[in-house]
Design a protein around this motif. Structure first.
Motif, short mmCIF file in Angstrom:
data_model
loop_
_atom_site.label_atom_id
_atom_site.label_comp_id
_atom_site.label_asym_id
_atom_site.label_seq_id
_atom_site.Cartn_x
_atom_site.Cartn_y
_atom_site.Cartn_z
N GLU A 1 0.84 -1.21 0.00
CA GLU A 1 0.00 0.00 0.00
C GLU A 1 0.87 1.26 0.00
N LYS B 1 0.92 4.07 -2.99
CA LYS B 1 0.52 5.46 -2.75
C LYS B 1 1.68 6.42 -2.89
N LEU C 1 2.30 11.00 2.72
CA LEU C 1 1.17 10.09 2.58
C LEU C 1 0.09 10.43 3.58
N TYR D 1 -3.63 10.05 2.45
CA TYR D 1 -4.93 9.48 2.11
C TYR D 1 -4.94 7.97 2.29
N SER D 2 -6.14 7.40 2.44
CA SER D 2 -6.20 5.95 2.60
C SER D 2 -6.46 5.29 1.25
N ALA D 3 -6.24 3.98 1.22
CA ALA D 3 -6.31 3.25 -0.05
C ALA D 3 -7.73 3.28 -0.61
N THR D 4 -7.83 3.54 -1.90
CA THR D 4 -9.11 3.52 -2.57
C THR D 4 -9.46 2.08 -2.93
N ASP E 1 -7.07 0.94 -5.43
CA ASP E 1 -5.78 0.60 -4.81
C ASP E 1 -5.84 -0.81 -4.23
N GLN F 1 4.24 0.46 -8.51
CA GLN F 1 4.51 1.76 -9.13
C GLN F 1 4.34 1.70 -10.65
#
Ligand code: ADP
Length: 248
Positions: free
Chosen positions: A105, A109, A118, A120-123, A126, A166
Motif C-alpha cells: 500500500e 501510494k 502520505l 490518504y487511505s487506499a481507494t 488501490d 509503481q
C-alpha cells in the motif's frame, strides 16, 4: 523495428573510470514487453549498464533513448524513475516492521513522492491492485505478516511487488535468485514470466538454471560490450562465451 518502437535503445554507450573502460561502445535494444537476461563474468559491466540506464552514472559518449524519444543521458535519477523505470538491487529492501499489505500500500501510494506526504487511505482501486500483486507474487497467504518475518525469497518477491505497485514500464532486476532455494528460484522465474509482457524486464543473473527457466533472449556482456546475443542454447555454444564465462 525502428528506434521509435523500442522501449530502450542504447547505442555506442561508453563509460570510463580513471581511464578504465567499464562500458565500451555498448549497444542494446529492448522491445516493449520484452524480458531480457544479461549474463557475463564479474567486471563485464552489468552493474555499470544498469547505472547508466537509471541515471546513477552518466555515460561519456553514446545514446540512450527511452520509448524511442526520451534521451536518458541528460536526466537525473529521480526524473528517470518518474518515466517508469524501476530498479531492484540484489538485497531485498522492505519495511520489515510493516505487514506485506502495508508495504504494498505504501509503494502504491508513494510511487514517486516522499513517504511523509502520505495522508490518504487506499481507494477501492488501490485495494484491487494490491490483491492483484499479492496474487502475482504468491504472497496472499502472508498479507498480514510483518515483512521482517518473511523468508529471503518472499522478501525478494515482495520487493518486486512493491516495484510493480509503481507500474513501471521497465524493471531492472539484479541477481534476484542469489541465496534462494531451488523451489524459490523456480517460483521467481514464474513470477517474472507473469509480469513480462505488461512490463519490460532486464534481469542480470549468474544462475544458468534460472536463466534457462526464464527461456528468454540472452545478452552476454564482456569487457563492457556485447559478446553474444540469442537464445541460451545459441550463446552457450559460442566458443568465445565458453572461453570468457561459461567454461570457467
Ligand atoms: P559487473 O556488474 O559485470 O561485475 P561492473 O559494472 O560492476 O561489472 O564493473 C565493470 C568494471 O568497471 C569493473 O572492472 C569495475 O571494477 C569497474 N568499475 C565499476 N564502477 C567503478 C567505479 N565507480 N570506479 C572505478 N571502477 C569502477
Amino acid at each position: 523495428m525502428s528506434t521509435e518502437d523500442t522501449l530502450l535503445y542504447l547505442d555506442g554507450v561508453s563509460v570510463s573510470f580513471d581511464g578504465f573502460r567499464a562500458l565500451n561502445s555498448l549497444s542494446l535494444v529492448i522491445e516493449p514487453g520484452e524480458m531480457r537476461a544479461i549474463i557475463g563474468p564479474n567486471g563485464a559491466g552489468k552493474t555499470t549498464m544498469m547505472d547508466v540506464i537509471t541515471g546513477k552514472t552518466r555515460p561519456d559518449t553514446g545514446t540512450i533513448l527511452f520509448e524511442g524519444r526520451t534521451d536518458l543521458t541528460s536526466l537525473r535519477e529521480p526524473a528517470i524513475a518518474n518515466l517508469g523505470i524501476g530498479r531492484k538491487f540484489q538485497r531485498p529492501t522492505v519495511f520489515e516492521m510493516h505487514t506485506v499489505w502495508d508495504n504494498l500500500e505504501l509503494s502504491l501510494k508513494a510511487p514517486r513522492r516522499p513517504l511523509k506526504t502520505l495522508t490518504y487511505s487506499a481507494t477501492k482501486e488501490d485495494r484491487a491492485r494490491i490483491e492483484e500483486i499479492l496474487d502475482i507474487t504468491r504472497l496472499s497467504p502472508r498479507r498480514d505478516r510483518p515483512a521482517g518475518s518473511l523468508s529471503h525469497g518472499e522478501k525478494q518477491w515482495l520487493e518486486i511487488g512493491m516495484l510493480l505497485a509503481q507500474d513501471p514500464k521497465l524493471l531492472l532486476v539484479d541477481e534476484p535468485v542469489a541465496g534462494m532455494t531451488d523451489a524459490e528460484t523456480e517460483q521467481t522465474a514464474h513470477l517474472l514470466k507473469d509480469i513480462a509482457g505488461k512490463h519490460s524486464v532486464i534481469v542480470v543473473e549468474h544462475d544458468m538454471v534460472f536463466v534457462r527457466e526464464l527461456g528468454v533472449k540472452v545478452t552476454v556482456l564482456h569487457e563492457g560490450s556485447v559478446l553474444a546475443e540469442g537464445s541460451l542454447d545459441t550463446v552457450s555454444a559460442n566458443k568465445q562465451v565458453i572461453d570468457v564465462y561459461l567454461g570457467r
